[in-house]
Design a protein around this motif. Structure first.
Motif, PDB file in Angstrom:
ATOM      1  N   ASN A 258       4.872   6.443   8.271  1.00  0.00           N
ATOM      2  CA  ASN A 258       5.325   7.505   7.356  1.00  0.00           C
ATOM      3  C   ASN A 258       6.142   6.957   6.190  1.00  0.00           C
ATOM      4  OD1 ASN A 258       7.626   6.871   8.753  1.00  0.00           O
ATOM      5  ND2 ASN A 258       8.297   8.989   9.030  1.00  0.00           N
ATOM      6  N   LYS A 259       6.463   7.854   5.259  1.00  0.00           N
ATOM      7  CA  LYS A 259       7.114   7.441   4.000  1.00  0.00           C
ATOM      8  C   LYS A 259       8.531   6.925   4.223  1.00  0.00           C
ATOM      9  CE  LYS A 259       4.566  10.244   0.670  1.00  0.00           C
ATOM     10  NZ  LYS A 259       4.651  11.292  -0.374  1.00  0.00           N
ATOM     11  N   ILE A 260       9.288   7.532   5.131  1.00  0.00           N
ATOM     12  CA  ILE A 260      10.649   7.067   5.372  1.00  0.00           C
ATOM     13  C   ILE A 260      10.657   5.636   5.871  1.00  0.00           C
ATOM     14  CG2 ILE A 260      10.844   7.857   7.753  1.00  0.00           C
ATOM     15  CD1 ILE A 260      13.536   8.215   5.060  1.00  0.00           C
ATOM     16  N   SER A 261       9.577   5.273   6.602  1.00  0.00           N
ATOM     17  CA  SER A 261       9.447   3.890   7.059  1.00  0.00           C
ATOM     18  C   SER A 261       9.287   2.953   5.862  1.00  0.00           C
ATOM     19  CB  SER A 261       8.253   3.750   8.004  1.00  0.00           C
ATOM     20  OG  SER A 261       8.378   4.605   9.118  1.00  0.00           O
ATOM     21  N   GLU A 262       8.511   3.410   4.857  1.00  0.00           N
ATOM     22  CA  GLU A 262       8.346   2.600   3.637  1.00  0.00           C
ATOM     23  C   GLU A 262       9.696   2.411   2.941  1.00  0.00           C
ATOM     24  OE1 GLU A 262       4.094   3.422   1.727  1.00  0.00           O
ATOM     25  OE2 GLU A 262       5.265   5.251   1.918  1.00  0.00           O
ATOM     26  N   THR A 263      10.478   3.497   2.899  1.00  0.00           N
ATOM     27  CA  THR A 263      11.766   3.435   2.196  1.00  0.00           C
ATOM     28  C   THR A 263      12.749   2.512   2.917  1.00  0.00           C
ATOM     29  OG1 THR A 263      11.423   5.691   1.413  1.00  0.00           O
ATOM     30  CG2 THR A 263      13.661   4.823   1.295  1.00  0.00           C
ATOM     31  N   ILE A 264      12.824   2.636   4.247  1.00  0.00           N
ATOM     32  CA  ILE A 264      13.809   1.865   5.003  1.00  0.00           C
ATOM     33  C   ILE A 264      13.440   0.385   5.062  1.00  0.00           C
ATOM     34  CG2 ILE A 264      14.816   1.551   7.291  1.00  0.00           C
ATOM     35  CD1 ILE A 264      14.633   4.565   7.673  1.00  0.00           C
ATOM     36  N   LEU A 265      12.170   0.108   5.378  1.00  0.00           N
ATOM     37  CA  LEU A 265      11.754  -1.287   5.564  1.00  0.00           C
ATOM     38  C   LEU A 265      11.363  -1.966   4.263  1.00  0.00           C
ATOM     39  CD1 LEU A 265       9.609  -0.978   8.816  1.00  0.00           C
ATOM     40  CD2 LEU A 265      12.015  -1.573   8.601  1.00  0.00           C
ATOM     41  N   GLY A 266      11.152  -1.179   3.206  1.00  0.00           N
ATOM     42  CA  GLY A 266      10.733  -1.776   1.941  1.00  0.00           C
ATOM     43  C   GLY A 266       9.298  -2.254   1.961  1.00  0.00           C
TER      44      GLY A 266
ATOM     45  N   SER B   5       2.390  -9.362  14.145  1.00  0.00           N
ATOM     46  CA  SER B   5       2.486 -10.740  13.645  1.00  0.00           C
ATOM     47  C   SER B   5       2.093 -10.857  12.176  1.00  0.00           C
ATOM     48  CB  SER B   5       1.595 -11.655  14.495  1.00  0.00           C
ATOM     49  OG  SER B   5       0.252 -11.223  14.454  1.00  0.00           O
ATOM     50  N   GLU B   6       1.321  -9.870  11.680  1.00  0.00           N
ATOM     51  CA  GLU B   6       0.895  -9.910  10.280  1.00  0.00           C
ATOM     52  C   GLU B   6       1.932  -9.291   9.346  1.00  0.00           C
ATOM     53  OE1 GLU B   6      -3.802  -9.482  10.090  1.00  0.00           O
ATOM     54  OE2 GLU B   6      -2.925  -7.908  11.351  1.00  0.00           O
ATOM     55  N   ILE B   7       2.949  -8.657   9.915  1.00  0.00           N
ATOM     56  CA  ILE B   7       3.922  -7.927   9.086  1.00  0.00           C
ATOM     57  C   ILE B   7       5.319  -8.520   9.209  1.00  0.00           C
ATOM     58  CG2 ILE B   7       4.951  -5.668   8.620  1.00  0.00           C
ATOM     59  CD1 ILE B   7       2.428  -4.452   9.914  1.00  0.00           C
ATOM     60  N   PHE B   8       5.757  -8.725  10.456  1.00  0.00           N
ATOM     61  CA  PHE B   8       7.143  -9.093  10.698  1.00  0.00           C
ATOM     62  C   PHE B   8       7.276 -10.590  10.960  1.00  0.00           C
ATOM     63  CE2 PHE B   8       6.473  -4.763  12.488  1.00  0.00           C
ATOM     64  CZ  PHE B   8       7.165  -4.071  11.510  1.00  0.00           C
ATOM     65  N   ALA B   9       8.534 -11.029  10.995  1.00  0.00           N
ATOM     66  CA  ALA B   9       8.821 -12.418  11.332  1.00  0.00           C
ATOM     67  C   ALA B   9       8.414 -12.694  12.776  1.00  0.00           C
ATOM     68  CB  ALA B   9      10.310 -12.695  11.138  1.00  0.00           C
ATOM     69  N   THR B  10       8.248 -13.965  13.111  1.00  0.00           N
ATOM     70  CA  THR B  10       7.707 -14.341  14.412  1.00  0.00           C
ATOM     71  C   THR B  10       8.560 -13.820  15.556  1.00  0.00           C
ATOM     72  OG1 THR B  10       6.773 -16.331  13.417  1.00  0.00           O
ATOM     73  CG2 THR B  10       6.941 -16.274  15.825  1.00  0.00           C
ATOM     74  N   ASP B  11       9.906 -13.996  15.460  1.00  0.00           N
ATOM     75  CA  ASP B  11      10.786 -13.560  16.546  1.00  0.00           C
ATOM     76  C   ASP B  11      10.698 -12.053  16.767  1.00  0.00           C
ATOM     77  OD1 ASP B  11      11.540 -16.171  16.767  1.00  0.00           O
ATOM     78  OD2 ASP B  11      13.387 -15.951  15.582  1.00  0.00           O
ATOM     79  N   SER B  12      10.802 -11.294  15.684  1.00  0.00           N
ATOM     80  CA  SER B  12      10.726  -9.834  15.789  1.00  0.00           C
ATOM     81  C   SER B  12       9.349  -9.391  16.278  1.00  0.00           C
ATOM     82  CB  SER B  12      11.024  -9.185  14.439  1.00  0.00           C
ATOM     83  OG  SER B  12      12.333  -9.511  14.007  1.00  0.00           O
ATOM     84  N   ALA B  13       8.291 -10.023  15.750  1.00  0.00           N
ATOM     85  CA  ALA B  13       6.931  -9.659  16.146  1.00  0.00           C
ATOM     86  C   ALA B  13       6.708  -9.889  17.633  1.00  0.00           C
ATOM     87  CB  ALA B  13       5.915 -10.458  15.331  1.00  0.00           C
ATOM     88  N   ASP B  14       7.242 -10.990  18.186  1.00  0.00           N
ATOM     89  CA  ASP B  14       7.096 -11.271  19.619  1.00  0.00           C
ATOM     90  C   ASP B  14       7.785 -10.207  20.458  1.00  0.00           C
ATOM     91  OD1 ASP B  14       5.642 -13.504  19.023  1.00  0.00           O
ATOM     92  OD2 ASP B  14       7.337 -14.900  19.202  1.00  0.00           O
ATOM     93  N   ILE B  15       8.999  -9.806  20.040  1.00  0.00           N
ATOM     94  CA  ILE B  15       9.734  -8.770  20.778  1.00  0.00           C
ATOM     95  C   ILE B  15       8.972  -7.449  20.761  1.00  0.00           C
ATOM     96  CG2 ILE B  15      11.844  -7.386  20.816  1.00  0.00           C
ATOM     97  CD1 ILE B  15      13.303  -9.850  19.699  1.00  0.00           C
ATOM     98  N   PHE B  16       8.478  -7.056  19.589  1.00  0.00           N
ATOM     99  CA  PHE B  16       7.729  -5.797  19.469  1.00  0.00           C
ATOM    100  C   PHE B  16       6.458  -5.828  20.317  1.00  0.00           C
ATOM    101  CE2 PHE B  16       9.617  -5.467  14.932  1.00  0.00           C
ATOM    102  CZ  PHE B  16      10.831  -5.072  15.471  1.00  0.00           C
TER     103      PHE B  16
ATOM    104  N   PHE C 157      17.385  -5.316  12.676  1.00  0.00           N
ATOM    105  CA  PHE C 157      16.141  -5.733  12.025  1.00  0.00           C
ATOM    106  C   PHE C 157      16.436  -6.034  10.552  1.00  0.00           C
ATOM    107  CE2 PHE C 157      12.322  -4.697   9.577  1.00  0.00           C
ATOM    108  CZ  PHE C 157      11.401  -5.550  10.183  1.00  0.00           C
ATOM    109  N   GLU C 158      15.881  -7.125  10.083  1.00  0.00           N
ATOM    110  CA  GLU C 158      16.094  -7.530   8.701  1.00  0.00           C
ATOM    111  C   GLU C 158      14.965  -6.980   7.836  1.00  0.00           C
ATOM    112  OE1 GLU C 158      16.923 -11.575   6.036  1.00  0.00           O
ATOM    113  OE2 GLU C 158      16.753 -11.691   8.228  1.00  0.00           O
ATOM    114  N   THR C 159      15.334  -6.167   6.848  1.00  0.00           N
ATOM    115  CA  THR C 159      14.341  -5.541   5.982  1.00  0.00           C
ATOM    116  C   THR C 159      13.778  -6.547   4.985  1.00  0.00           C
ATOM    117  OG1 THR C 159      15.971  -4.840   4.358  1.00  0.00           O
ATOM    118  CG2 THR C 159      15.573  -3.355   6.223  1.00  0.00           C
TER     119      THR C 159
END
Length: 401
Positions: A210-218, A230-241, A262-264
């Motif tokens: 959704n749009k709020i996700s675009e606003t918060i995460l940039g 893995s195609e969107i987030f950093a490796t550490d965060s992607a592994d946790i998710f 989480f780092e935007t």
């Protein structure tokens, strides 16, 4: 016998005659046979020897002419033979007795065979005719059913054609309504003040963002849809998710609620409260993963500020309580001295006007002492140290005060 025949004739008009015709004819055959046997026994010799032919005629009459059924004819025929054996064995010469037995038994056996033959073929013809009628009835019924089916199928085709036209129209309406529903749902999801995302469990790729996700995460929606962690987030965060998603797919847990930093895209560190749950279908297997994530960074900071303010307020309250306690003690000591000296002066001053002034000083001092005690009690209440004492009191003096 005449009465019996008349009775049979009258009974033939009854509706029950059909059920009793075979027993009646069998009984008639037996009675006729007994009559011939009696004639053979009582008629003079040698005339009586010729009566056995009458008995054979009785057998022919019963087995062939009146078409008795096999079982009834056999019972009647052998009953006549047995009766003859019992009556004639002592009254008939042995040679004639044997001769008559030969003819009677032979006639009875031949009559049974002929009767069985007639009955067998009559039954066969009856069953064949009956079967033919049934088959004709079936053919007619099938023909009627085919005609009815043709009419029904024609009507069904007409109804099906109408239903198809209605279905096509309803399908078009449903497509329009579906688009409206999708637009309606997208509008709601985009305006919810929380991050909403949905992943497909087959490949763990985003299908809703959704749009709020675009606003918060940039991140733009095009950068997220149909892409994995893995195609969107950093490796550490992607592994946790990915590990959290895998737990939901394997059924280890239905809902995961976590608070994580989480780092935007703008390199801003934010705290999120995330809840993930499976979307199940008929087989009970998770088809999609729904995620609801709320940015609680500001709320968490406000709560921290509130906790700090509360601690400061509690410390200030303690200082206030200590101050009130010290102040009450500092004021009460000189005030008790003032009240004490007024009591001493009360013995020495006799002037009424001065005594009025003295009583006013004493009353005001006691009021001030009471006020100081109330302030001290209030500080004890706020500190939670007030002790209640249970003792007897004079209600009259208490109310007067």
């Amino acid at each position: 016998s005449d009465l019996f025949i008349i009775g049979v004739i009258l009974f033939s008009y009854s509706k029950h005659f059909k059920n009793w015709i075979q027993p009646i004819l069998s009984f008639t055959m037996v009675v006729s046979g007994i009559g011939i046997i009696i004639m053979i026994i009582i008629a003079p010799t040698p005339i009586n020897y010729a009566y056995y032919a009458g008995l054979i005629l009785i057998f022919m009459f019963g087995y062939i002419l009146i078409r008795l059924r096999f079982i009834w004819a056999s019972l009647a025929g052998w009953t006549i033979v047995i009766i003859y054996e019992l009556i004639a064995i002592d009254n008939t010469p042995y040679e004639i007795f044997l001769n008559n037995n030969f003819f009677f038994i032979s006639a009875n056996i031949i009559g049974m065979a002929v009767c069985y033959y007639f009955e067998y073929y009559l039954r066969r013809d009856f069953f064949l005719v009956n079967k033919l009628k049934k088959e004709q009835k079936k053919v007619l019924q099938i023909n009627n059913e085919l005609e009815q089916r043709v009419v029904e199928r024609t009507e069904q085709l007409k109804v099906s054609n109408d239903e198809l036209l209605i279905e096509v129209r309803n399908k078009r309406i449903a497509e329009v309504e579906l688009k409206k529903s999708q637009k309606f749902l997208e509008t709601i999801i985009d305006n919810i003040p929380a991050m909403i995302f949905v992943k497909d469990t087959k490949n763990l790729k985003f299908i809703i963002f959704n749009k709020i996700s675009e606003t918060i995460l940039g991140l733009k929606r095009e950068e997220v849809i149909n892409k994995s962690n893995s195609e969107i987030f950093a490796t550490d965060s992607a592994d946790i998710f990915s590990k959290e998603d895998q737990k939901i797919i394997e059924g280890d847990c239905e809902i995961i609620v976590v608070e994580e930093y989480f780092e935007t895209k703008n390199h801003e560190k934010r705290l999120f409260h995330t809840k993930k749950l499976p979307i199940l279908f008929e087989e009970g297997k998770p088809e999609y993963i729904l995620g609801i994530s709320e940015d609680i960074t500001d709320r968490n900071q406000n709560e921290e500020n509130l906790r700090s303010a509360k601690i400061k307020a509690e410390e200030s309250d303690k200082l206030k309580t200590a101050f009130l306690s010290n102040m009450s003690h500092e004021i009460r000591t000189p005030m008790n001295a003032v009240i004490g000296f007024t009591d001493l002066l009360d013995f020495h001053i006799k002037d009424e006007k001065l005594r009025v002034y003295l009583n006013s000083i004493k009353s005001s001092g006691k009021t001030l002492i009471t006020l100081i005690n109330d302030i001290l009690d209030l500080s004890k209440i706020e500190a939670g140290k007030l002790e209640l004492k249970f003792e007897a009191v004079n209600l009259s003096s208490l109310f007067n005060d």
